[in-house]
Motif scaffolding. Structure first.
Motif, PDB file in Angstrom:
ATOM      1  N   UNK A  40      -8.418   1.864  -1.546  1.00  0.00           N
ATOM      2  CA  UNK A  40      -8.853   3.021  -0.778  1.00  0.00           C
ATOM      3  C   UNK A  40      -7.717   3.561   0.077  1.00  0.00           C
ATOM      4  N   UNK A  41      -7.642   4.887   0.135  1.00  0.00           N
ATOM      5  CA  UNK A  41      -6.711   5.566   1.027  1.00  0.00           C
ATOM      6  C   UNK A  41      -7.490   6.550   1.884  1.00  0.00           C
ATOM      7  N   UNK A  42      -7.126   6.634   3.151  1.00  0.00           N
ATOM      8  CA  UNK A  42      -7.718   7.638   4.025  1.00  0.00           C
ATOM      9  C   UNK A  42      -7.131   8.997   3.682  1.00  0.00           C
ATOM     10  N   UNK A  43      -7.965  10.022   3.769  1.00  0.00           N
ATOM     11  CA  UNK A  43      -7.544  11.401   3.513  1.00  0.00           C
ATOM     12  C   UNK A  43      -7.397  12.074   4.873  1.00  0.00           C
ATOM     13  N   UNK A  44      -6.182  12.546   5.162  1.00  0.00           N
ATOM     14  CA  UNK A  44      -5.876  13.178   6.442  1.00  0.00           C
ATOM     15  C   UNK A  44      -5.353  14.587   6.170  1.00  0.00           C
TER      16      UNK A  44
ATOM     17  N   UNK B 274       0.849  -1.174   0.000  1.00  0.00           N
ATOM     18  CA  UNK B 274       0.000   0.000   0.000  1.00  0.00           C
ATOM     19  C   UNK B 274       0.895   1.238   0.000  1.00  0.00           C
ATOM     20  N   UNK B 275       0.460   2.248  -0.700  1.00  0.00           N
ATOM     21  CA  UNK B 275       1.253   3.470  -0.817  1.00  0.00           C
ATOM     22  C   UNK B 275       0.693   4.560   0.100  1.00  0.00           C
ATOM     23  N   UNK B 276       1.489   5.590   0.280  1.00  0.00           N
ATOM     24  CA  UNK B 276       1.052   6.839   0.889  1.00  0.00           C
ATOM     25  C   UNK B 276       1.396   7.928  -0.101  1.00  0.00           C
ATOM     26  N   UNK B 277       0.497   8.870  -0.269  1.00  0.00           N
ATOM     27  CA  UNK B 277       0.722   9.995  -1.170  1.00  0.00           C
ATOM     28  C   UNK B 277       0.575  11.276  -0.361  1.00  0.00           C
ATOM     29  N   UNK B 278       1.380  12.256  -0.693  1.00  0.00           N
ATOM     30  CA  UNK B 278       1.314  13.540  -0.004  1.00  0.00           C
ATOM     31  C   UNK B 278       1.028  14.623  -1.025  1.00  0.00           C
ATOM     32  N   UNK B 279       0.094  15.505  -0.682  1.00  0.00           N
ATOM     33  CA  UNK B 279      -0.196  16.674  -1.504  1.00  0.00           C
ATOM     34  C   UNK B 279       0.166  17.896  -0.664  1.00  0.00           C
ATOM     35  N   UNK B 280      -0.112  19.057  -1.201  1.00  0.00           N
ATOM     36  CA  UNK B 280       0.209  20.290  -0.474  1.00  0.00           C
ATOM     37  C   UNK B 280      -0.413  20.307   0.928  1.00  0.00           C
ATOM     38  N   UNK B 281      -1.676  19.861   1.030  1.00  0.00           N
ATOM     39  CA  UNK B 281      -2.377  19.950   2.312  1.00  0.00           C
ATOM     40  C   UNK B 281      -2.784  18.619   2.916  1.00  0.00           C
ATOM     41  N   UNK B 282      -2.625  17.525   2.165  1.00  0.00           N
ATOM     42  CA  UNK B 282      -3.195  16.252   2.580  1.00  0.00           C
ATOM     43  C   UNK B 282      -2.174  15.126   2.600  1.00  0.00           C
ATOM     44  N   UNK B 283      -2.457  14.150   3.448  1.00  0.00           N
ATOM     45  CA  UNK B 283      -1.765  12.870   3.433  1.00  0.00           C
ATOM     46  C   UNK B 283      -2.810  11.832   3.053  1.00  0.00           C
TER      47      UNK B 283
ATOM     48  N   UNK C  61     -10.421  19.790  -0.923  1.00  0.00           N
ATOM     49  CA  UNK C  61      -9.757  18.537  -0.549  1.00  0.00           C
ATOM     50  C   UNK C  61     -10.105  17.384  -1.497  1.00  0.00           C
ATOM     51  N   UNK C  62     -11.357  17.299  -1.932  1.00  0.00           N
ATOM     52  CA  UNK C  62     -11.742  16.203  -2.839  1.00  0.00           C
ATOM     53  C   UNK C  62     -10.948  16.292  -4.134  1.00  0.00           C
ATOM     54  N   UNK C  63     -10.825  17.485  -4.688  1.00  0.00           N
ATOM     55  CA  UNK C  63     -10.074  17.671  -5.932  1.00  0.00           C
ATOM     56  C   UNK C  63      -8.597  17.345  -5.722  1.00  0.00           C
ATOM     57  N   UNK C  64      -8.045  17.803  -4.621  1.00  0.00           N
ATOM     58  CA  UNK C  64      -6.628  17.571  -4.331  1.00  0.00           C
ATOM     59  C   UNK C  64      -6.327  16.087  -4.147  1.00  0.00           C
ATOM     60  N   UNK C  65      -7.169  15.403  -3.375  1.00  0.00           N
ATOM     61  CA  UNK C  65      -6.965  13.975  -3.127  1.00  0.00           C
ATOM     62  C   UNK C  65      -7.207  13.152  -4.395  1.00  0.00           C
ATOM     63  N   UNK C  66      -8.303  13.441  -5.098  1.00  0.00           N
ATOM     64  CA  UNK C  66      -8.622  12.688  -6.312  1.00  0.00           C
ATOM     65  C   UNK C  66      -7.563  12.903  -7.385  1.00  0.00           C
ATOM     66  N   UNK C  67      -7.068  14.128  -7.517  1.00  0.00           N
ATOM     67  CA  UNK C  67      -6.027  14.390  -8.510  1.00  0.00           C
ATOM     68  C   UNK C  67      -4.762  13.594  -8.239  1.00  0.00           C
ATOM     69  N   UNK C  68      -4.376  13.508  -6.971  1.00  0.00           N
ATOM     70  CA  UNK C  68      -3.173  12.744  -6.618  1.00  0.00           C
ATOM     71  C   UNK C  68      -3.361  11.253  -6.872  1.00  0.00           C
ATOM     72  N   UNK C  69      -4.526  10.716  -6.491  1.00  0.00           N
ATOM     73  CA  UNK C  69      -4.757   9.285  -6.700  1.00  0.00           C
ATOM     74  C   UNK C  69      -4.947   8.968  -8.180  1.00  0.00           C
ATOM     75  N   UNK C  70      -5.566   9.874  -8.923  1.00  0.00           N
ATOM     76  CA  UNK C  70      -5.713   9.674 -10.364  1.00  0.00           C
ATOM     77  C   UNK C  70      -4.344   9.563 -11.022  1.00  0.00           C
ATOM     78  N   UNK C  71      -3.446  10.462 -10.654  1.00  0.00           N
ATOM     79  CA  UNK C  71      -2.087  10.420 -11.200  1.00  0.00           C
ATOM     80  C   UNK C  71      -1.421   9.086 -10.853  1.00  0.00           C
ATOM     81  N   UNK C  72      -1.564   8.651  -9.607  1.00  0.00           N
ATOM     82  CA  UNK C  72      -1.004   7.370  -9.182  1.00  0.00           C
ATOM     83  C   UNK C  72      -1.557   6.236 -10.048  1.00  0.00           C
TER      84      UNK C  72
END
Length: 186
Positions: free
Chosen positions: A66-70, A1-10, A111-122
């Motif tokens: 699924x990944x939790x958004x923190x 399982x991966x972890x992804x980090x965005x500007x505001x989210x883990x 947050x939805x856009x930020x999280x979805x964009x990161x997971x979409x890229x993944x």
């Protein structure tokens, strides 16, 4: 399982600490308004825990899930984002769907856009998926806005066989995503 980090989210694997806030989010009728047939009964703690265990197995079996958004600044659980196979809509299979669900207190801040964009890229780049879809109830305009912002385009309107609710299917291909990434980088 991966972890992804965005500007505001883990975005990280779900764990036992997520059960109570996830169960509370799933008990909110406004959050669940467009899920399933619209009368989804709240998931109690046991069903929520079973869902997290199922999500962990999906990662092992498929290499995505699924990944939790923190929220990084506070450590607060905000919801989840996921890549999964939409078996509830057989007419579009084979497909991988991106979806998200956030608690109401985390709506309207991107947050939805930020999280979805990161997971979409993944999914498209790291997992090598050729196409990702997203499915929304036709009246769910919040989700439509997220889909638009992450570069998805409308594909078709149909109904879910199990309950007959109308849904819109949006999609993006890896080629379209690559082209948008190149445009953004320029």
């Amino acid at each position: 399982m991966v972890s992804l980090t965005t500007e505001r989210l883990l975005l990280r694997g779900s764990n036992e600490d997520d059960i109570d806030p996830l169960a509370a989010m799933n008990a909110d009728p406004e959050v669940m308004r467009y899920i399933g047939d619209g009368s989804v009964s709240p998931l109690d703690r046991d069903r929520t825990a079973a869902g997290i265990a199922r999500a962990q197995r999906e990662w092992e079996e498929r290499g995505f899930g699924m990944l939790s958004v923190v929220v990084r600044e506070t450590g607060q659980f905000a919801g989840w984002v996921a890549l999964t196979v939409p078996t509830f809509l057989p007419e579009i299979l084979p497909a991988v769907e991106i979806g998200w669900r956030l608690s109401r207190r985390h709506w309207g801040v991107g947050y939805a856009t930020e999280a979805a964009g990161a997971l979409l890229r993944f999914g498209l780049i790291d997992c090598g998926l050729d196409r990702v879809v997203s499915i929304r109830h036709v009246d769910n305009l919040r989700s439509k806005r997220v889909m638009d912002k992450i570069g998805m385009r409308f594909g078709l309107e149909t109904v879910v066989p199990a309950h007959g609710r109308p849904v819109a299917v949006h999609e993006i291909t890896r080629a379209d995503f690559d082209a948008s990434e190149m445009t953004t980088a320029s």
